[in-house]
Write an enzyme that holds these catalytic residues in place. Structure first.
Site, PDB file in Angstrom:
ATOM      1  CG  PHE A  62     -29.265  -8.122 -10.993  1.00 52.89           C
ATOM      2  CD1 PHE A  62     -29.019  -8.627 -12.237  1.00 52.89           C
ATOM      3  CD2 PHE A  62     -30.753  -7.618 -10.611  1.00 52.89           C
ATOM      4  CE1 PHE A  62     -29.944  -8.692 -12.989  1.00 52.89           C
ATOM      5  CE2 PHE A  62     -31.924  -7.990 -11.515  1.00 52.89           C
ATOM      6  CZ  PHE A  62     -31.314  -8.361 -12.875  1.00 52.89           C
ATOM      7  CG  ASP A  63     -22.111 -10.051  -8.858  1.00 55.26           C
ATOM      8  OD1 ASP A  63     -21.509  -9.650  -7.752  1.00 55.26           O
ATOM      9  OD2 ASP A  63     -21.460 -10.218  -9.920  1.00 55.26           O
TER      10      ASP A  63
END
Length: 229
Positions: A9-10
């Site tokens: 995940f960013d």
């Protein structure tokens, strides 16, 4: 068996509401140095800020240069004199490090996916900001590791950054992980560069780019349930 047991995940504007945090940080700079805050002033700053970080994504600036250049360029455009970019940047980063605003449903989704998946953060954010914010947030016990570009010695979307990530996660392969992020220039481009499946988080309904492979597109983080199982 899950389709993608490893989820990368960013952080900013994917899990953390960076837009809200950024407004508060800019207001803190204005308050500290006597600038009259307005939404219009922030909007003009944000155009320059985004353009400067895009230069970082392209490898034209280092991170240290980026966080100062955004203020230099903004002050020049606004005709503001007498303010030191370094001092403004210190106030800005200190405010961001305390900002734990989350995107809608982020805590719920990560808590649920954590039951069956390995959750990692991949981020180009300033390390002191990201460590401070993550440590204070509800996501802290749910994230296995945050891979920050300063530690990695490279940044998204470079192959070298993902080499570092893959070298530090046991069991991950190009086939069993999914990159989830809002940025086309760092997250989606990075996944394309490294041959990884990617999911573009696009709540603002921006037009889909023709130049990049986007395997999945979502408006709401809860849509991930049907993708990663």
């Amino acid at each position: 068996m899950t389709r993608y047991p490893y989820l990368l995940f960013d952080a900013d504007n994917t899990l953390f509401d960076f837009d809200e945090a950024n407004v508060h940080a800019f207001r803190a700079v204005c308050d500290a140095f006597g600038l009259p805050f307005s939404q219009e002033l922030f909007d003009r700053y944000e155009v320059i800020n985004n353009a400067t970080w895009e230069r970082f994504d392209r490898g034209e600036l280092t991170k240290d240069e980026t966080v100062l250049e955004r203020f230099r360029a903004f002050f020049a455009a606004e005709g503001i004199r007498g303010l030191e970019p370094a001092a403004c940047n210190r106030i800005h980063l200190a405010s961001l490090s305390n900002a734990t605003y989350l995107m809608p449903h982020a805590a719920e989704v990560i808590a649920k996916l954590r039951e069956t998946h390995h959750i990692h953060l991949i981020t180009n954010a300033v390390e002191s900001v990201q460590r401070g914010r993550l440590g204070r947030s509800a996501l802290a016990p749910l994230i296995e590791e945050a891979f920050i570009s300063e530690t990695a010695g490279a940044a998204k979307p470079s192959v070298e950054y993902f080499d570092y990530v893959f070298a530090h996660i046991d069991g991950i392969t190009r086939e069993n992980c999914l990159v989830i992020g809002d940025s086309l220039t760092s997250d989606i481009q990075g996944a394309n560069n490294y041959g990884l499946a990617c999911c573009w988080f696009n709540p603002k309904k921006a037009p889909k780019p023709e130049s990049l492979r986007v395997d999945y597109e979502i408006r709401d983080l809860r849509e991930l349930y049907g993708i990663v199982k």
